[in-house]
Design an enzyme around this catalytic site. Structure first.
Site, PDB file in Angstrom:
ATOM      1  N   ARG A 176      55.520  45.385  29.564  1.00 18.59           N
ATOM      2  CA  ARG A 176      54.311  45.427  30.409  1.00 18.59           C
ATOM      3  C   ARG A 176      54.563  46.097  31.768  1.00 18.59           C
ATOM      4  NH1 ARG A 176      53.589  44.877  26.119  1.00 18.59           N
ATOM      5  NH2 ARG A 176      52.706  43.144  24.991  1.00 18.59           N
ATOM      6  N   SER A 226      45.974  37.910  27.056  1.00 21.84           N
ATOM      7  CA  SER A 226      47.035  37.011  27.526  1.00 21.84           C
ATOM      8  C   SER A 226      47.152  37.142  29.036  1.00 21.84           C
ATOM      9  CB  SER A 226      48.372  37.381  26.887  1.00 21.84           C
ATOM     10  OG  SER A 226      48.296  37.159  25.514  1.00 21.84           O
ATOM     11  N   GLU A 296      50.308  38.723  33.765  1.00 16.92           N
ATOM     12  CA  GLU A 296      50.195  40.002  33.075  1.00 16.92           C
ATOM     13  C   GLU A 296      48.916  40.690  33.564  1.00 16.92           C
ATOM     14  OE1 GLU A 296      50.910  40.118  28.829  1.00 16.92           O
ATOM     15  OE2 GLU A 296      49.366  41.647  28.580  1.00 16.92           O
TER      16      GLU A 296
HETATM   17  C1  LIG Z   1      41.031  40.155  23.700  1.00 17.45           C
HETATM   18  C2  LIG Z   1      42.176  40.908  24.318  1.00 17.45           C
HETATM   19  C3  LIG Z   1      43.327  41.126  23.577  1.00 17.45           C
HETATM   20  C4  LIG Z   1      44.409  41.824  24.138  1.00 17.45           C
HETATM   21  N1  LIG Z   1      45.518  42.045  23.377  1.00 17.45           N
HETATM   22  C5  LIG Z   1      46.543  42.742  23.907  1.00 17.45           C
HETATM   23  C6  LIG Z   1      47.723  42.998  23.134  1.00 17.45           C
HETATM   24  O1  LIG Z   1      47.824  42.630  21.973  1.00 17.45           O
HETATM   25  N2  LIG Z   1      48.724  43.695  23.725  1.00 17.45           N
HETATM   26  C7  LIG Z   1      48.642  44.137  25.004  1.00 17.45           C
HETATM   27  O2  LIG Z   1      49.592  44.780  25.472  1.00 17.45           O
HETATM   28  N3  LIG Z   1      47.558  43.905  25.746  1.00 17.45           N
HETATM   29  C8  LIG Z   1      46.516  43.219  25.230  1.00 17.45           C
HETATM   30  N4  LIG Z   1      45.411  42.987  25.997  1.00 17.45           N
HETATM   31  C9  LIG Z   1      45.382  43.442  27.394  1.00 17.45           C
HETATM   32  C10 LIG Z   1      44.860  44.871  27.599  1.00 17.45           C
HETATM   33  O3  LIG Z   1      44.027  45.276  26.530  1.00 17.45           O
HETATM   34  C11 LIG Z   1      46.003  45.862  27.783  1.00 17.45           C
HETATM   35  O4  LIG Z   1      46.822  45.540  28.872  1.00 17.45           O
HETATM   36  C12 LIG Z   1      45.473  47.293  27.981  1.00 17.45           C
HETATM   37  O5  LIG Z   1      46.543  48.185  27.928  1.00 17.45           O
HETATM   38  C13 LIG Z   1      44.747  47.467  29.322  1.00 17.45           C
HETATM   39  O6  LIG Z   1      44.046  48.686  29.263  1.00 17.45           O
HETATM   40  P1  LIG Z   1      42.688  48.922  30.073  1.00 17.45           P
HETATM   41  O7  LIG Z   1      42.308  50.335  29.883  1.00 17.45           O
HETATM   42  O8  LIG Z   1      41.681  47.906  29.718  1.00 17.45           O
HETATM   43  O9  LIG Z   1      43.207  48.705  31.551  1.00 17.45           O
HETATM   44  P2  LIG Z   1      42.525  47.910  32.756  1.00 17.45           P
HETATM   45  O10 LIG Z   1      42.403  46.479  32.416  1.00 17.45           O
HETATM   46  O11 LIG Z   1      41.295  48.605  33.181  1.00 17.45           O
HETATM   47  O12 LIG Z   1      43.648  48.087  33.859  1.00 17.45           O
HETATM   48  C14 LIG Z   1      44.924  47.486  33.706  1.00 17.45           C
HETATM   49  C15 LIG Z   1      45.890  48.187  34.661  1.00 17.45           C
HETATM   50  O13 LIG Z   1      46.104  49.516  34.205  1.00 17.45           O
HETATM   51  C16 LIG Z   1      45.763  50.444  35.232  1.00 17.45           C
HETATM   52  N5  LIG Z   1      45.139  51.616  34.613  1.00 17.45           N
HETATM   53  C17 LIG Z   1      44.063  51.660  33.797  1.00 17.45           C
HETATM   54  N6  LIG Z   1      43.785  52.936  33.463  1.00 17.45           N
HETATM   55  C18 LIG Z   1      44.708  53.709  34.088  1.00 17.45           C
HETATM   56  C19 LIG Z   1      44.931  55.107  34.180  1.00 17.45           C
HETATM   57  N7  LIG Z   1      44.158  55.999  33.562  1.00 17.45           N
HETATM   58  N8  LIG Z   1      45.959  55.541  34.947  1.00 17.45           N
HETATM   59  C20 LIG Z   1      46.743  54.677  35.610  1.00 17.45           C
HETATM   60  N9  LIG Z   1      46.585  53.350  35.587  1.00 17.45           N
HETATM   61  C21 LIG Z   1      45.575  52.872  34.828  1.00 17.45           C
HETATM   62  C22 LIG Z   1      44.773  49.709  36.133  1.00 17.45           C
HETATM   63  O14 LIG Z   1      44.746  50.256  37.435  1.00 17.45           O
HETATM   64  C23 LIG Z   1      45.349  48.300  36.085  1.00 17.45           C
HETATM   65  O15 LIG Z   1      46.421  48.178  36.980  1.00 17.45           O
HETATM   66  C24 LIG Z   1      44.319  42.288  25.467  1.00 17.45           C
HETATM   67  C25 LIG Z   1      43.154  42.067  26.216  1.00 17.45           C
HETATM   68  C26 LIG Z   1      42.082  41.398  25.640  1.00 17.45           C
HETATM   69  C27 LIG Z   1      40.834  41.177  26.442  1.00 17.45           C
END
Ligand SMILES: Cc1cc2nc3c(=O)[nH]c(=O)nc-3n(C[C@H](O)[C@H](O)[C@H](O)COP(=O)(O)OP(=O)(O)OC[C@H]3O[C@@H](n4cnc5c(N)ncnc54)[C@H](O)[C@@H]3O)c2cc1C
Length: 306
Positions: A176, A226, A296
Site C-alpha cells: 500500500r 479495509s 490504509e
Molecule cells: C468495497 C471496497 C473494496 C476494496 N477492496 C480493495 C482491495 O481488495 N485491495 C485494495 O488494494 N484496495 C481495496 N479497496 C481500496 C481502494 O479501492 C484502493 O485503494 C484503490 O486503489 C483506490 O483507488 P481510487 O482511485 O479510488 O483512489 P482514491 O480513493 O480516490 O484515492 C486514494 C489515494 O490515491 C491517490 N490518487 C488517486 N488517483 C491518483 C492519481 N491519478 N495520481 C496520483 N495519486 C492518486 C489519492 O490522492 C489518494 O491519496 C477497496 C475499497 C472499497 C470501497
C-alpha cells in the site's frame, strides 16, 4: 473572491462545464461522506491536466488528487483549493500482452479487458473499485496479487507539472505504498504486462474471487474498504473482531458485522462519526493487544468550524 478568480483562470484551461464551484464530494467518494471542494475540476485531456497542475503550482493553490474515491474519507468541512479528478482520462488500449490504461480508467475495467482477451495476471483486481491512478498510488492488491506484479512503467506529472516516466523499480511499490504517494505525483497512465492464459481458468478465477468478495464484504453499504493496513504478523479484521467491536460505532458509522476491517456508513453518518469510529477502533485494539493500527484510507480536508 479568490475562488471565483481561480475558477475564471481555470475556465481558460478546461471546458468551463468541467469546473464546479463549492461541489459536494459526497458524490465522488464511496463512503458518501464529507464536505465540499472549493473547486472541483475534471480535465478531459493530458494537456489540460498538465496545465491545471502547473496553474496550481504557480499560483500556490492547494491541489488534491481524487481518484475514484474508494479509499478516501473527506472531513465534514470539505477541501480548500482545487480538487482534481482524472476520471475523464479513461482510455484502455490492448497491444498483444501489454495493456496501456489512463489514470481515470477503473482498475476493474482494465482487469476485465485482460480477462476478455485471455490474458492472465490481472484477475486479482477484478473487484477493486479504484481507478488506475489510485491503484498505482496505493499499490492496490488482493488475494495474493498486486499492481507491482504486472506494472511495466507509469507516466506521472510532478507537482510542478513536469511529465516523467517511472520504471517499475523507480515506482518503489510496497504494501500500500509507492513513490507516487510519497512525492505527491499525479498519475497520467500506466503500462501493464500480462501473459497469455487459459480462458476457462481465468474465468473461473474471476468468478471465485468475485464470490469471495461478495460473500465476505459489506458491499451493500458505503465504505472505504479495509480501513487499516495489515499489521506485521496479524490481520486487522481479526484484532477488531476479537475486540468485540463489530456492530459498534459512533452515530451513523459502524464496524461492519460482515467484515470487521470495514467501517460502513449506515446512511446518515457524518465524516466525524466515521473518523471517531476509526479512532475508537484504534484505541480499543491498542488497549487489548498493544498494536497500533495504521490507516490504509486517506483522510483529507478540514473539520467543520462553527
Ligand atoms: C468495497 C471496497 C473494496 C476494496 N477492496 C480493495 C482491495 O481488495 N485491495 C485494495 O488494494 N484496495 C481495496 N479497496 C481500496 C481502494 O479501492 C484502493 O485503494 C484503490 O486503489 C483506490 O483507488 P481510487 O482511485 O479510488 O483512489 P482514491 O480513493 O480516490 O484515492 C486514494 C489515494 O490515491 C491517490 N490518487 C488517486 N488517483 C491518483 C492519481 N491519478 N495520481 C496520483 N495519486 C492518486 C489519492 O490522492 C489518494 O491519496 C477497496 C475499497 C472499497 C470501497
Amino acid at each position: 473572491m479568490t475562488i471565483k478568480r481561480w475558477a475564471e483562470d481555470l475556465a481558460k484551461i478546461v471546458n468551463p462545464g468541467n469546473i464546479k464551484i463549492n461541489e459536494s464530494l459526497k458524490t465522488y467518494t464511496m463512503t458518501k461522506l464529507g464536505g465540499n471542494a472549493d473547486i472541483f475540476v475534471l480535465p478531459e485531456t493530458e494537456e489540460e491536466a498538465t496545465a491545471v497542475v502547473k496553474y496550481a503550482y504557480q499560483h500556490e493553490v492547494p491541489l488534491l488528487m481524487l481518484g475514484n474515491g474508494s479509499n478516501m474519507v473527506v472531513r465534514d468541512g470539505g477541501v480548500r483549493g482545487i480538487v482534481i479528478s482524472f476520471t475523464k482520462l479513461d482510455e484502455i488500449r490492448l497491444d498483444g500482452e501489454k495493456i496501456y490504461a489512463q489514470s481515470g480508467a477503473l482498475i476493474k475495467e482494465v482487469s476485465r479487458t485482460a480477462a476478455a482477451n485471455s490474458l492472465t495476471g490481472f484477475e486479482f483486481a477484478c473487484g477493486i473499485p479504484g481507478s488506475v491512478g489510485g491503484a498505482m498510488a496505493m499499490n492496490a492488491g488482493a488475494y495474493g496479487g498486486e499492481i507491482k506484479d504486472i506494472i511495466v512503467d507509469c507516466t506521472v506529472l510532478t507537482k510542478e507539472g513536469e511529465r516523467i516516466v517511472l520504471s517499475k523499480e523507480e515506482l518503489e511499490l510496497d504494501y500500500r505504498k509507492s513513490i507516487i504517494a510519497k512525492k505527491e505525483y499525479f498519475v497520467l497512465s500506466s503500462n501493464f504486462l500480462l501473459k497469455k492464459g487459459n480462458q476457462q481458468e481465468i474465468d473461473e478465477k474471476v468468478a471465485d474471487l468475485t464470490y469471495k468478495r461478495e460473500s465476505k464484504q459489506p458491499l451493500e453499504y458505503p465504505s472505504a474498504g479495509s480501513v487499516f493496513k495489515r499489521p506485521p504478523g496479524y490481520f486487522a479484521g481479526k484484532l477488531i473482531q476479537d475486540s468485540g467491536l463489530q456492530g459498534k460505532g459512533v452515530g451513523g458509522a459502524e464496524v461492519s458485522t460482515k467484515h470487521a476491517g470495514f467501517i460502513i456508513n449506515k446512511g446518515q453518518a457524518t465524516a466525524t462519526d466515521y473518523i471517531q469510529t476509526i479512532e475508537m477502533v484504534q484505541r480499543t485494539v491498542k488497549e487489548n493487544f498493544d498494536i497500533e493500527l495504521e490507516l490504509e484510507v486517506k483522510i483529507v480536508g478540514e473539520d467543520l468550524t462553527n
